[in-house]
Design a protein around this motif. Structure first.
Motif, PDB file in Angstrom:
ATOM      1  N   ILE A  19     -12.265  -1.851  -7.006  1.00 39.86           N
ATOM      2  CA  ILE A  19     -12.290  -2.779  -5.866  1.00 39.86           C
ATOM      3  C   ILE A  19     -12.399  -2.088  -4.510  1.00 39.86           C
ATOM      4  N   GLY A  20     -12.258  -0.757  -4.498  1.00 47.23           N
ATOM      5  CA  GLY A  20     -12.292  -0.119  -3.183  1.00 47.23           C
ATOM      6  C   GLY A  20     -12.595   1.364  -3.268  1.00 47.23           C
ATOM      7  N   ASN A  21     -12.986   1.907  -2.128  1.00 46.45           N
ATOM      8  CA  ASN A  21     -13.216   3.346  -2.035  1.00 46.45           C
ATOM      9  C   ASN A  21     -12.890   3.810  -0.616  1.00 46.45           C
ATOM     10  N   PRO A  26     -16.429  -1.133  -1.502  1.00 44.77           N
ATOM     11  CA  PRO A  26     -17.544  -0.294  -1.962  1.00 44.77           C
ATOM     12  C   PRO A  26     -18.898  -0.956  -1.753  1.00 44.77           C
ATOM     13  N   TRP A  27     -18.950  -2.106  -1.153  1.00 42.15           N
ATOM     14  CA  TRP A  27     -20.206  -2.846  -0.989  1.00 42.15           C
ATOM     15  C   TRP A  27     -20.114  -3.736   0.238  1.00 42.15           C
ATOM     16  N   ARG A  28     -21.250  -4.317   0.579  1.00 46.12           N
ATOM     17  CA  ARG A  28     -21.247  -5.370   1.589  1.00 46.12           C
ATOM     18  C   ARG A  28     -21.999  -6.545   0.991  1.00 46.12           C
ATOM     19  N   ARG A  56      -0.467  -4.247   4.270  1.00 47.09           N
ATOM     20  CA  ARG A  56      -0.643  -3.714   5.625  1.00 47.09           C
ATOM     21  C   ARG A  56      -1.965  -2.933   5.757  1.00 47.09           C
ATOM     22  N   LYS A  57      -2.368  -2.244   4.685  1.00 40.89           N
ATOM     23  CA  LYS A  57      -3.605  -1.446   4.786  1.00 40.89           C
ATOM     24  C   LYS A  57      -4.846  -2.341   4.854  1.00 40.89           C
ATOM     25  N   THR A  58      -4.815  -3.445   4.117  1.00 40.71           N
ATOM     26  CA  THR A  58      -5.953  -4.388   4.193  1.00 40.71           C
ATOM     27  C   THR A  58      -6.007  -5.019   5.578  1.00 40.71           C
ATOM     28  N   TRP A  59      -4.842  -5.393   6.108  1.00 39.04           N
ATOM     29  CA  TRP A  59      -4.793  -5.922   7.487  1.00 39.04           C
ATOM     30  C   TRP A  59      -5.414  -4.908   8.451  1.00 39.04           C
ATOM     31  N   VAL A  76       1.336 -10.667   6.284  1.00 38.59           N
ATOM     32  CA  VAL A  76       1.100  -9.235   6.107  1.00 38.59           C
ATOM     33  C   VAL A  76       2.378  -8.592   5.574  1.00 38.59           C
ATOM     34  N   LEU A  77       2.212  -7.775   4.513  1.00 41.92           N
ATOM     35  CA  LEU A  77       3.360  -7.121   3.878  1.00 41.92           C
ATOM     36  C   LEU A  77       3.431  -5.650   4.266  1.00 41.92           C
ATOM     37  N   SER A  78       4.619  -5.242   4.705  1.00 41.88           N
ATOM     38  CA  SER A  78       4.872  -3.816   4.943  1.00 41.88           C
ATOM     39  C   SER A  78       6.356  -3.578   4.740  1.00 41.88           C
ATOM     40  N   ARG A  79       6.677  -2.424   4.156  1.00 45.36           N
ATOM     41  CA  ARG A  79       8.096  -2.123   3.933  1.00 45.36           C
ATOM     42  C   ARG A  79       8.803  -1.815   5.244  1.00 45.36           C
ATOM     43  N   SER A  80       8.043  -1.589   6.313  1.00 41.20           N
ATOM     44  CA  SER A  80       8.705  -1.301   7.590  1.00 41.20           C
ATOM     45  C   SER A  80       8.773  -2.524   8.508  1.00 41.20           C
ATOM     46  N   PHE A  81       8.352  -3.687   8.005  1.00 45.12           N
ATOM     47  CA  PHE A  81       8.442  -4.908   8.826  1.00 45.12           C
ATOM     48  C   PHE A  81       9.806  -5.576   8.699  1.00 45.12           C
ATOM     49  N   ALA A  93       6.266  -9.795   6.379  1.00 47.59           N
ATOM     50  CA  ALA A  93       7.259  -9.849   5.309  1.00 47.59           C
ATOM     51  C   ALA A  93       7.445  -8.451   4.739  1.00 47.59           C
ATOM     52  N   ARG A  94       8.649  -8.176   4.227  1.00 49.95           N
ATOM     53  CA  ARG A  94       8.921  -6.822   3.752  1.00 49.95           C
ATOM     54  C   ARG A  94       8.958  -6.711   2.228  1.00 49.95           C
ATOM     55  N   SER A  95       8.689  -7.806   1.533  1.00 51.36           N
ATOM     56  CA  SER A  95       8.572  -7.731   0.068  1.00 51.36           C
ATOM     57  C   SER A  95       7.762  -8.926  -0.427  1.00 51.36           C
ATOM     58  N   ILE A 114      -4.984 -11.765  -1.068  1.00 54.20           N
ATOM     59  CA  ILE A 114      -6.340 -11.275  -0.761  1.00 54.20           C
ATOM     60  C   ILE A 114      -6.443  -9.742  -0.756  1.00 54.20           C
ATOM     61  N   GLY A 115      -5.426  -9.051  -1.247  1.00 51.86           N
ATOM     62  CA  GLY A 115      -5.557  -7.599  -1.409  1.00 51.86           C
ATOM     63  C   GLY A 115      -4.577  -6.828  -0.564  1.00 51.86           C
ATOM     64  N   GLY A 116      -4.628  -5.488  -0.647  1.00 51.04           N
ATOM     65  CA  GLY A 116      -5.508  -4.715  -1.518  1.00 51.04           C
ATOM     66  C   GLY A 116      -4.884  -4.446  -2.880  1.00 51.04           C
ATOM     67  N   ALA A 117      -5.237  -3.290  -3.421  1.00 50.10           N
ATOM     68  CA  ALA A 117      -4.876  -2.987  -4.796  1.00 50.10           C
ATOM     69  C   ALA A 117      -3.368  -3.050  -5.021  1.00 50.10           C
ATOM     70  N   GLU A 118      -2.614  -2.449  -4.136  1.00 46.98           N
ATOM     71  CA  GLU A 118      -1.166  -2.390  -4.349  1.00 46.98           C
ATOM     72  C   GLU A 118      -0.579  -3.804  -4.390  1.00 46.98           C
ATOM     73  N   ASP A 148     -12.145   4.523  -5.876  1.00 51.29           N
ATOM     74  CA  ASP A 148     -10.846   5.184  -6.032  1.00 51.29           C
ATOM     75  C   ASP A 148      -9.698   4.179  -6.144  1.00 51.29           C
ATOM     76  N   THR A 149     -10.040   2.886  -6.150  1.00 55.69           N
ATOM     77  CA  THR A 149      -9.005   1.850  -6.156  1.00 55.69           C
ATOM     78  C   THR A 149      -9.376   0.794  -7.184  1.00 55.69           C
ATOM     79  N   PHE A 150      -8.417   0.456  -8.049  1.00 52.63           N
ATOM     80  CA  PHE A 150      -8.728  -0.412  -9.195  1.00 52.63           C
ATOM     81  C   PHE A 150      -7.724  -1.553  -9.320  1.00 52.63           C
TER      82      PHE A 150
HETATM   83  P1  NDP Z   1      -2.934  -2.669   0.498  1.00 50.39           P
HETATM   84  O1  NDP Z   1      -3.780  -3.495   1.375  1.00 50.39           O
HETATM   85  O2  NDP Z   1      -2.477  -3.234  -0.809  1.00 50.39           O
HETATM   86  O3  NDP Z   1      -1.675  -2.270   1.396  1.00 50.39           O
HETATM   87  C1  NDP Z   1      -0.680  -1.421   0.894  1.00 50.39           C
HETATM   88  C2  NDP Z   1       0.492  -1.484   1.852  1.00 50.39           C
HETATM   89  O4  NDP Z   1       1.138  -2.742   1.725  1.00 50.39           O
HETATM   90  C3  NDP Z   1       1.582  -0.450   1.567  1.00 50.39           C
HETATM   91  O5  NDP Z   1       1.267   0.798   2.150  1.00 50.39           O
HETATM   92  C4  NDP Z   1       2.777  -1.129   2.215  1.00 50.39           C
HETATM   93  O6  NDP Z   1       2.697  -1.027   3.636  1.00 50.39           O
HETATM   94  C5  NDP Z   1       2.533  -2.589   1.894  1.00 50.39           C
HETATM   95  N1  NDP Z   1       3.170  -2.988   0.653  1.00 50.39           N
HETATM   96  C6  NDP Z   1       2.765  -2.785  -0.630  1.00 50.39           C
HETATM   97  N2  NDP Z   1       3.634  -3.299  -1.514  1.00 50.39           N
HETATM   98  C7  NDP Z   1       4.628  -3.854  -0.766  1.00 50.39           C
HETATM   99  C8  NDP Z   1       5.830  -4.543  -1.091  1.00 50.39           C
HETATM  100  N3  NDP Z   1       6.183  -4.776  -2.370  1.00 50.39           N
HETATM  101  N4  NDP Z   1       6.614  -4.956  -0.087  1.00 50.39           N
HETATM  102  C9  NDP Z   1       6.273  -4.742   1.207  1.00 50.39           C
HETATM  103  N5  NDP Z   1       5.149  -4.096   1.579  1.00 50.39           N
HETATM  104  C10 NDP Z   1       4.342  -3.662   0.601  1.00 50.39           C
HETATM  105  O7  NDP Z   1      -3.588  -1.218   0.286  1.00 50.39           O
HETATM  106  P2  NDP Z   1      -4.357  -0.512  -0.928  1.00 50.39           P
HETATM  107  O8  NDP Z   1      -4.665   0.866  -0.427  1.00 50.39           O
HETATM  108  O9  NDP Z   1      -3.637  -0.650  -2.212  1.00 50.39           O
HETATM  109  O10 NDP Z   1      -5.717  -1.342  -1.055  1.00 50.39           O
HETATM  110  C11 NDP Z   1      -6.741  -1.219  -0.087  1.00 50.39           C
HETATM  111  C12 NDP Z   1      -8.060  -1.103  -0.811  1.00 50.39           C
HETATM  112  O11 NDP Z   1      -8.339  -2.348  -1.445  1.00 50.39           O
HETATM  113  C13 NDP Z   1      -9.211  -0.849   0.179  1.00 50.39           C
HETATM  114  O12 NDP Z   1     -10.131   0.048  -0.415  1.00 50.39           O
HETATM  115  C14 NDP Z   1      -9.816  -2.227   0.354  1.00 50.39           C
HETATM  116  O13 NDP Z   1     -11.157  -2.171   0.755  1.00 50.39           O
HETATM  117  C15 NDP Z   1      -9.641  -2.766  -1.059  1.00 50.39           C
HETATM  118  N6  NDP Z   1      -9.732  -4.229  -1.129  1.00 50.39           N
HETATM  119  C16 NDP Z   1     -10.644  -4.768  -1.982  1.00 50.39           C
HETATM  120  C17 NDP Z   1     -10.799  -6.121  -2.092  1.00 50.39           C
HETATM  121  C18 NDP Z   1     -11.809  -6.677  -3.044  1.00 50.39           C
HETATM  122  O14 NDP Z   1     -11.862  -7.916  -3.227  1.00 50.39           O
HETATM  123  N7  NDP Z   1     -12.679  -5.874  -3.639  1.00 50.39           N
HETATM  124  C19 NDP Z   1     -10.015  -7.048  -1.271  1.00 50.39           C
HETATM  125  C20 NDP Z   1      -9.054  -6.389  -0.415  1.00 50.39           C
HETATM  126  C21 NDP Z   1      -8.945  -5.016  -0.343  1.00 50.39           C
HETATM  127  P3  NDP Z   1       3.564   0.076   4.445  1.00 50.39           P
HETATM  128  O15 NDP Z   1       2.969   1.388   4.084  1.00 50.39           O
HETATM  129  O16 NDP Z   1       3.354  -0.323   5.889  1.00 50.39           O
HETATM  130  O17 NDP Z   1       4.999  -0.101   4.001  1.00 50.39           O
END
Ligand code: NDP
Length: 194
Positions: A19-21, A26-28, A56-59, A76-81, A93-95, A114-118, A148-150
């Protein structure tokens, strides 16, 4: 309290569901992006909005001028929010469970992850996902696509819905098959819990 209905929406390259790189897509796929926008925005009740939950990374990967995604409540999810409403359109939100708890207090029609992988993988693992709107992407050329992301999606644990169920679920007028864009061909699918 009733359990919220949660839907994942994702585009993934078969067979490994890439789903990502390097932090990006990986596409448009222009038509796929338009489908994503229509489906996540559409509501049956015109007085309600849908929520979109993202990591947070997708945001961060959305250009500032395009975020928050319009006409949807962005979570938007982040452990530091702190758990808080930043404004009327953005929640922090933090979880995973905190995000759903915050949404329970609001008038929302559907919840889309809506993503990302985590975030996808944590929601799938939590057992809280009822539906997966999976755009199954295939590559039309021989060269390898770097990924690199699945998505950890085990199709054996889900039942693939029919096309009419997909149309009904998404509210789309029609769904085309084998859409070609760039060097990819893709199909929209819906999977529901066994
Ligand atoms: P994510 O967007 O999943 O963001 C990961 C961040 O989210 C973590 O670093 C953390 O933020 C926060 N987070 C994760 N789990 C939790 C939790 N349980 N509680 C609170 N916060 C949490 O990043 P990924 O790197 O996994 O994925 C991004 C990739 O996915 C990109 O390559 C993107 O292009 C791709 N993507 C693909 C899609 C598709 O449809 N093909 C759609 C969306 C994204 P913090 O570090 O601030 O604590």
């Amino acid at each position: 309290m009733s359990k919220p209905v949660v839907t994942i929406i994702v585009a993934a390259l078969k067979p490994l569901y890439g789903i990502g790189n390097q932090g990006g897509l990986p596409w448009r796929l222009r038509k796929e992006m338009a489908y994503f926008k229509r489906v996540t925005t559409r509501t049956v009740d015109p007085s309600l909005r849908n929520a979109v939950i993202m990591g947070r990374k997708t945001w961060d990967s959305i250009p500032p001028k395009f975020r928050p995604l319009p006409n949807r409540l962005n979570v938007v999810l982040s452990r530091s929010f702190e758990n808080e409403a930043v404004d009327d359109n953005i929640l922090h939100a933090r979880s995973v469970s905190d995000s759903l708890q915050l949404l329970k207090e609001r008038n929302i029609e559907r919840i889309y992850v809506i993503g990302g992988a985590e975030i996808y993988n944590e929601f799938i693992k939590s057992g809280l996902v009822d539906n997966v709107l999976l755009t199954e992407v295939e590559h039309t050329e021989k060269e390898e696509i770097e990924m690199d992301t699945f998505l950890k999606f085990d199709a054996n644990q889900w039942i693939k819905s029919s096309k009419s169920e997909l149309i009904e679920f998404t509210g789309e007028d029609a769904i085309d098959d084998d859409i070609h864009e760039d060097k990819f061909v893709y199909n929209y699918t819906l999977w529901q819990k066994q």
